[in-house]
Structures are given as C-alpha cells and as structure tokens.
Design an enzyme around this catalytic site. Sequence first.
Site, PDB file in Angstrom:
ATOM      1  N   SER A 162      60.906 -21.020 -25.800  1.00  0.00           N
ATOM      2  CA  SER A 162      60.834 -20.241 -27.028  1.00  0.00           C
ATOM      3  C   SER A 162      62.192 -20.328 -27.742  1.00  0.00           C
ATOM      4  O   SER A 162      62.622 -21.438 -28.073  1.00  0.00           O
ATOM      5  CB  SER A 162      60.427 -18.794 -26.717  1.00  0.00           C
ATOM      6  OG  SER A 162      60.005 -18.129 -27.874  1.00  0.00           O
ATOM      7  N   HIS A 191      51.496 -19.238 -25.652  1.00  0.00           N
ATOM      8  CA  HIS A 191      52.948 -19.089 -25.522  1.00  0.00           C
ATOM      9  C   HIS A 191      53.353 -18.549 -24.155  1.00  0.00           C
ATOM     10  O   HIS A 191      54.503 -18.707 -23.739  1.00  0.00           O
ATOM     11  CB  HIS A 191      53.457 -18.150 -26.625  1.00  0.00           C
ATOM     12  CG  HIS A 191      54.928 -18.223 -26.873  1.00  0.00           C
ATOM     13  ND1 HIS A 191      55.563 -19.349 -27.352  1.00  0.00           N
ATOM     14  CD2 HIS A 191      55.914 -17.298 -26.721  1.00  0.00           C
ATOM     15  CE1 HIS A 191      56.857 -19.127 -27.483  1.00  0.00           C
ATOM     16  NE2 HIS A 191      57.103 -17.887 -27.098  1.00  0.00           N
TER      17      HIS A 191
END
Length: 349
Positions: free
Chosen positions: A207, A322
Amino acid sequence: ARFSSGNTMQWISNKELLFIVTEGGTAPIYLYSNGKCSKYLGGKRSIESFTYSEEAIAFTAQDATHPPELFLKKKKERRLTNFNRFLRYRNLKDPEEFKFRASDGQLIDGWLLPGEGDEYPAILEIHGGPKTAYGHAFMFEFHYLNSLGFGVIFTNPRGSAGYSEDFAISIQGRYGEREYQDLMEAVDYVLKNYPVNKENLFVTGGSYGGFMTNWIVGHTQRFRAAVTQRSISNQLSFWGTSDIGPWFNNDQIGKGKDLWEATMHYWDKSPLKYAKNIKTPLLIIHSEEDYRCPVEQAYQLFYALKMQKKEVKMVLFPGENHDLSRNGKPKHREVRLQEIANWFKKYLK
C-alpha cells in the site's frame, strides 16, 4: 494475527473514558478523567480491544512473538487463553529495539530481527498507511523471512502514528522526501551497529509501503532486489480510480489542491515518473479486485519496466482485494510469501 474488532474506547462513567492509543511501538489503554489523561494499562505490546465492568477489564493483546490472547485484570493480570502455544517450539526471536536520530535531530524508533551468521542479508519492511506504526505486535511475515536467514529491519519514519500529530502530517504534500531520508538513515544506522551485509539489502512494503518501495528503487540502487505490493505508481490515475483517490490525494499529495490545480505536482510524486531510473530487480504483487490501490497501478509500472527491458515480474491474485496479506485465501497467502522469499533468495549475492 488479529481478532475481529471490539471496543477501542468505552465510557466507564459520565466523566471517565478508557481508550486505546498508539504510543511509539505500543498500543496501551489510557484513562481520561477530570480533564486529564493517564496511562491505565501498558506494556511492550499492542492491546487490540477491551471491555470494562465493575473495576475489571478483559482485553486482547499481542506482542512481537505472541499473536493475540485474552487477558483479564482485576487486582492482578492473568492470561485466560493459550491459543498459540504451538509457537513455543518455533524459536521465534524477539526484535532488537533501537532508536536513531535522523539528520534533522528527530528521534525515531526502529527494530531489527537479527539474521544468522557473522554477516547476514537484511530486508527493509515499510508499513502502509502512512499513518500506522510498527512495533510490539506479531508479524508473521517478518518471522517467516527471518526463519530463512534474513534480518528484518522495520521502523516508523515521518508520517507514522505513535509520535505527535505534527510528526504524522509532516509528509502531506511531500511524499518521498523526509520519510525517504528517515528510511535510508534507519538502514545506515543498522549497517553501522549490526552485522548486516551491505551488499545484500532488500526492500518491500504494501500500500503506502508499496508506494515507498517504488519510490526507493527509482531514487537509489542500494538494494539488490525489491518487492512492491498493492502499491501506488501513478498519483494522476490513482486520483480517479481508487475508492479513496479524490479525497486522499487532495489531502496527502495535493495538500488541499485537487488534480487540476496541481497536475505537475501529482506527477512529480508518482514513482512512474522515475521508472527510467529503476535498475533494481522488481517483483510486483497485486490483487485483481483491489479497489483501494487499483490493479492498473501495477500494470502501469510493469509495462514501463518491461518496455525498457528491466528485470521485473508481476504476480496477480484473482478474487483478492487490498487485504490479501491479512485475510486473503490461505492458499494465496502462502503463494504470496513464497514469491517474496524466492525473489529475494534469487538475488542473494
């Protein structure tokens, strides 16, 4: 390594509040009472959730070598569960904590899981967020890579939680600047004080940590190989494709300016701009259903490097989002760790 979410704050009277806060590399419980705050329950650990009743508190907590367990404290504290007893046979190492002064005088926390031998390879791990923190919490990935002989370096550079609000917001509009220096200076400190082989340094992150990995390999060649995960490579397209793009980039990249007000600044803060500088072998790991950092971010960086005949590999995970590394399918999480380990082992000198 975490239970489902529970209480992180609770009123215990009409004037008293218990709440969890990030403090350095720990997560203690604080008490707000009569206009003042004081530490209620601490230790070198991360308290995850709690509930309070009649002067007793039940809570879940973890530390660097123990995943979460359930605890109860009345007059004395005791552990109620032993879910992770099998780990007693795994010889997990406690990270060695260190503090270093950055070049501007800021004191920063760091940790090292030492490897084996007189000189061992080491991996710099970069957390996401950026307003999160590493510290006294169980990270399976770190222990797995450490079991293969790698030292693992982790730290909380500018932008992290656990210090002050000014520390956390200091990188807004300035991604890739001061926190990049902090990370490089953390590596310098480790090389000076621990038996790490400077010819066998590696880097990875996910991320925001993936963004920083991309940024690092575009600005230095000190790492032998890198793995970027669920990353950001182009702030311009991220603005319009991420589920948080418009407001996140306005706040974190534009510092109040939208894409059309600061187009060149958004591009300047895009690792893709510096792809021509990348010589470090790069593994790109991404989930196909990632809406936080959309998969187009991975494609753009992959194509940019492939067209220049750079050493790059992309591994995509179908049906994952994610949170692949945290709650993806077990078979996919296993493959992910194997890909990371094999990539680093391939480039060991």
